[in-house]
Design a protein around this motif. Structure first.
Motif, short mmCIF file in Angstrom:
data_model
loop_
_atom_site.label_atom_id
_atom_site.label_comp_id
_atom_site.label_asym_id
_atom_site.label_seq_id
_atom_site.Cartn_x
_atom_site.Cartn_y
_atom_site.Cartn_z
N LEU A 1 8.96 5.58 -8.07
CA LEU A 1 7.81 5.87 -8.65
C LEU A 1 7.14 7.23 -8.02
O LEU A 1 6.25 7.68 -8.50
CB LEU A 1 6.89 5.01 -9.19
N SER B 1 -8.71 -2.67 -12.36
CA SER B 1 -7.98 -1.55 -12.46
C SER B 1 -6.50 -1.60 -12.50
O SER B 1 -5.82 -0.91 -13.21
CB SER B 1 -8.33 -0.78 -10.92
N VAL B 2 -6.10 -2.75 -11.72
CA VAL B 2 -4.47 -2.86 -12.16
C VAL B 2 -4.24 -3.43 -13.34
O VAL B 2 -3.20 -3.06 -14.12
CB VAL B 2 -4.17 -4.20 -11.04
N ILE C 1 -5.73 6.29 3.90
CA ILE C 1 -5.15 6.43 2.61
C ILE C 1 -5.63 7.62 1.91
O ILE C 1 -6.92 7.77 1.94
CB ILE C 1 -5.37 5.29 1.66
N GLY C 2 -4.88 8.62 1.23
CA GLY C 2 -5.40 9.89 0.70
C GLY C 2 -5.40 10.94 1.56
O GLY C 2 -5.93 11.95 1.29
N ASP D 1 -14.81 7.65 -0.97
CA ASP D 1 -14.91 8.46 -2.14
C ASP D 1 -15.62 7.96 -3.73
O ASP D 1 -16.03 8.56 -4.28
CB ASP D 1 -13.29 8.74 -2.56
N ALA E 1 6.14 7.34 -4.25
CA ALA E 1 5.70 7.11 -3.11
C ALA E 1 6.49 7.28 -1.89
O ALA E 1 7.56 6.55 -1.81
CB ALA E 1 5.24 5.82 -2.99
N HIS F 1 3.78 -5.68 -10.41
CA HIS F 1 3.59 -6.88 -11.28
C HIS F 1 4.78 -6.84 -12.22
O HIS F 1 5.11 -8.23 -12.68
CB HIS F 1 2.17 -7.08 -11.92
N GLY F 2 5.15 -5.72 -12.90
CA GLY F 2 6.11 -5.91 -13.66
C GLY F 2 7.49 -6.39 -12.93
O GLY F 2 8.35 -7.31 -13.86
N ARG G 1 -14.09 2.52 1.64
CA ARG G 1 -13.73 3.96 1.04
C ARG G 1 -15.18 4.61 0.77
O ARG G 1 -16.24 4.20 0.88
CB ARG G 1 -13.12 3.81 -0.23
N PRO H 1 4.84 -3.01 -18.05
CA PRO H 1 5.04 -1.89 -17.10
C PRO H 1 6.35 -1.21 -17.55
O PRO H 1 7.12 -1.38 -18.16
CB PRO H 1 5.30 -2.65 -15.67
N VAL I 1 0.60 -1.00 -7.97
CA VAL I 1 0.41 -2.39 -8.03
C VAL I 1 0.93 -3.05 -9.24
O VAL I 1 1.50 -3.97 -9.65
CB VAL I 1 -0.97 -2.82 -7.57
N ALA I 2 0.40 -2.30 -10.19
CA ALA I 2 0.71 -2.73 -11.72
C ALA I 2 2.29 -2.82 -11.97
O ALA I 2 3.00 -3.77 -12.52
CB ALA I 2 0.34 -1.76 -12.80
N THR J 1 -0.10 -4.52 -16.46
CA THR J 1 0.63 -5.32 -15.81
C THR J 1 1.94 -6.02 -16.69
O THR J 1 2.78 -6.34 -16.21
CB THR J 1 0.12 -6.69 -14.97
N LYS K 1 -3.81 -0.78 -15.99
CA LYS K 1 -2.34 -0.05 -15.88
C LYS K 1 -1.44 -0.63 -16.74
O LYS K 1 -0.32 -0.40 -16.86
CB LYS K 1 -2.00 0.14 -14.49
N VAL L 1 0.95 -1.21 -0.01
CA VAL L 1 0.02 0.00 -0.08
C VAL L 1 0.69 1.17 -0.05
O VAL L 1 1.66 1.44 1.09
CB VAL L 1 -1.10 0.04 1.30
N ARG M 1 -10.17 6.72 2.34
CA ARG M 1 -10.23 5.44 2.09
C ARG M 1 -9.27 4.96 3.08
O ARG M 1 -8.34 5.47 3.53
CB ARG M 1 -9.28 5.13 0.72
N GLY N 1 -2.23 9.75 -2.71
CA GLY N 1 -3.69 9.71 -3.25
C GLY N 1 -4.45 8.65 -2.96
O GLY N 1 -3.62 7.51 -2.50
N THR N 2 -5.53 8.15 -3.55
CA THR N 2 -6.11 7.21 -3.07
C THR N 2 -6.23 6.06 -4.40
O THR N 2 -6.59 4.99 -3.96
CB THR N 2 -7.96 7.43 -2.94
N SER N 3 -5.53 6.57 -5.36
CA SER N 3 -5.63 5.58 -6.56
C SER N 3 -4.29 4.86 -6.35
O SER N 3 -2.95 5.51 -6.77
CB SER N 3 -5.87 6.08 -7.73
N VAL N 4 -4.31 3.52 -6.13
CA VAL N 4 -2.90 2.70 -6.13
C VAL N 4 -2.65 1.78 -6.93
O VAL N 4 -1.80 1.27 -6.91
CB VAL N 4 -2.76 2.31 -4.72
N SER N 5 -3.64 1.80 -7.93
CA SER N 5 -3.54 0.47 -9.03
C SER N 5 -2.13 0.82 -9.72
O SER N 5 -1.67 -0.39 -10.31
CB SER N 5 -4.73 0.33 -9.77
N SER N 6 -1.57 1.81 -10.19
CA SER N 6 -0.46 1.75 -11.18
C SER N 6 0.73 1.41 -10.22
O SER N 6 1.53 0.89 -11.14
CB SER N 6 -0.30 3.33 -11.39
#
Lengths: 103, 103, 103, 103
Positions: free
Chosen positions: B66, C93-94, D12-13, C82, B68, B26-27, C80, C102, B22-23, C99, C97, B10, D70, B15-20
Motif C-alpha cells: 500500500l 479512526s480505524v 512519525i511524519g 499536530d 509504506a 484488520h482485513g 503528538r 478492506p 491499520v484497517a 476494517t 476506514k 507503525v 507525532r 505521514g502522520t495518519s496511519v489508520s488506513s
C-alpha cells in the motif's frame, strides 16, 4: 523480506534469575546461523523473515522444554523496501549524526 | 503452541495518519480467520503460532504494498504450557480480582 | 503534553498467576483518576505526561510492595503536536476506514 | 528505585530517515548525565527512576521541537528489589551461562 528484530523473552514461573534461559536462546540463534547481538535488555537479530521467525519459535519451544511454564516475549521488528539496511548501519547512521556533539 | 499476541504496526514515511494501514491489517486478520480485537494502541490476536505469525507477515507485505517504505512493529507475545488461556480469560481473571475495589 | 500509553507490567518471581498484581495496578490508576481501559494484553491509559508517569511509578511501587521482587514492564507511548487525539478517536479512526471491508 | 530501560523512539511524519532524531535524544541523555548505550534497535539507559523518566520526557520534547508532529515510543523497563543489578551485569550474567556453548 529482510527483518531486523529486537527480541526480549521473559520466562515466568521460574524465579527471578532468567539468564540461563536467555543463554539457551542464544544457542538456538547460533545454531540457526543468524546474525545476533546481545545487549543489556534483549538480543538483536537480523535475517530473512521466515528464518528469524522460525528461530524465535524455536526459542519459545526450548525455554518451555527447559521448564518455564509461561513466557512473555517482546519483539520490535523493522522491515523496509526503500533500501537495504543492516543492524550495523543503524548504529553507524546515528553515530554519524554526531551523538557526542548534538546541536 | 497457542499464542496470544498484541500487535502494533507503525508505517513510517507515509505521514502522520496511519489508520488506513491499520484497517488494511484488520482485513488481513479477518481473511486469516483469526480471533482479533482492536484496542486504542494495537490489536490483540490469538491462535496457533504459525497461523498468527503468517498473518503478521501478510500484514507487513500488505502495508508495504500500500506504499509504506518502512514499518516498525511491536509485538507482545505470550505462550504457556501449564494451562489453556484465551484472551477473554485474561481480562476476566483480572476483573475477578476486583479492579474496582483493590485492597 | 498529552500522552496515550499501553502499559503491560509483568511481575517476575511470584509464579505464573499475575492477575492479582494487574488488578492492584488498576486500583492505582483508578485512584489517580486517569482514563484507563483493560484489554487482553495490557492497559491503555491517557492523560497529562507527568500524571501518567507518576501512576506507572506508583504501580511499580505497589507491585513490589505486594511481594514481587522483580518487574518487567512494556510501555508503548504516543504523543503528538499536530492535533488532539484521544484513545477513543484512535479506535474510531480505524473503524471508519472500514476494517470489515478492506480493499 | 533504580531502573534499567530500553528506549526506542520513532518519529512519525518526518520521512523514513530517523537517525538525526535518535542522535538528538543521545544529546539529551548525555546532558542528563545518565549511563546509556546505543544498540541496533534502541538505547539502553539506567539510573534513578525519576531521572530516567525526566530524560525520556525531554527526548519527546526535543524531537517534537525538531519538527516531528507525532512520536511513537517503546519502553522496556525493569526494576528489582531483591538485588542491585546494572546493565553490564545483565550481559555478563548471560555470557557466564555459556552462550557460546549452550547445552
Amino acid at each position: 523480506m529482510h527483518v531486523i528484530v529486537d527480541l526480549c523473552l521473559v520466562p515466568i514461573g521460574v524465579g527471578t534469575s532468567v539468564s540461563s534461559y536467555v543463554a539457551a536462546c542464544h544457542g538456538v540463534l547460533e545454531k540457526a546461523g543468524l546474525t545476533h547481538t546481545l545487549h543489556a535488555y534483549g538480543t538483536n537479530i537480523e535475517g530473512p523473515w521466515d528464518d528469524v521467525m522460525a528461530a524465535i519459535k524455536a526459542c519459545h519451544e526450548e525455554v518451555h522444554r527447559l521448564g518455564a511454564p509461561r513466557i512473555h516475549t517482546n519483539i520490535k521488528l523493522g522491515t523496509r523496501t526503500d533500501r537495504k539496511q543492516r543492524m550495523a548501519d543503524k548504529v553507524e547512521s546515528v553515530r554519524n549524526k554526531g551523538t557526542s556533539k548534538p546541536s
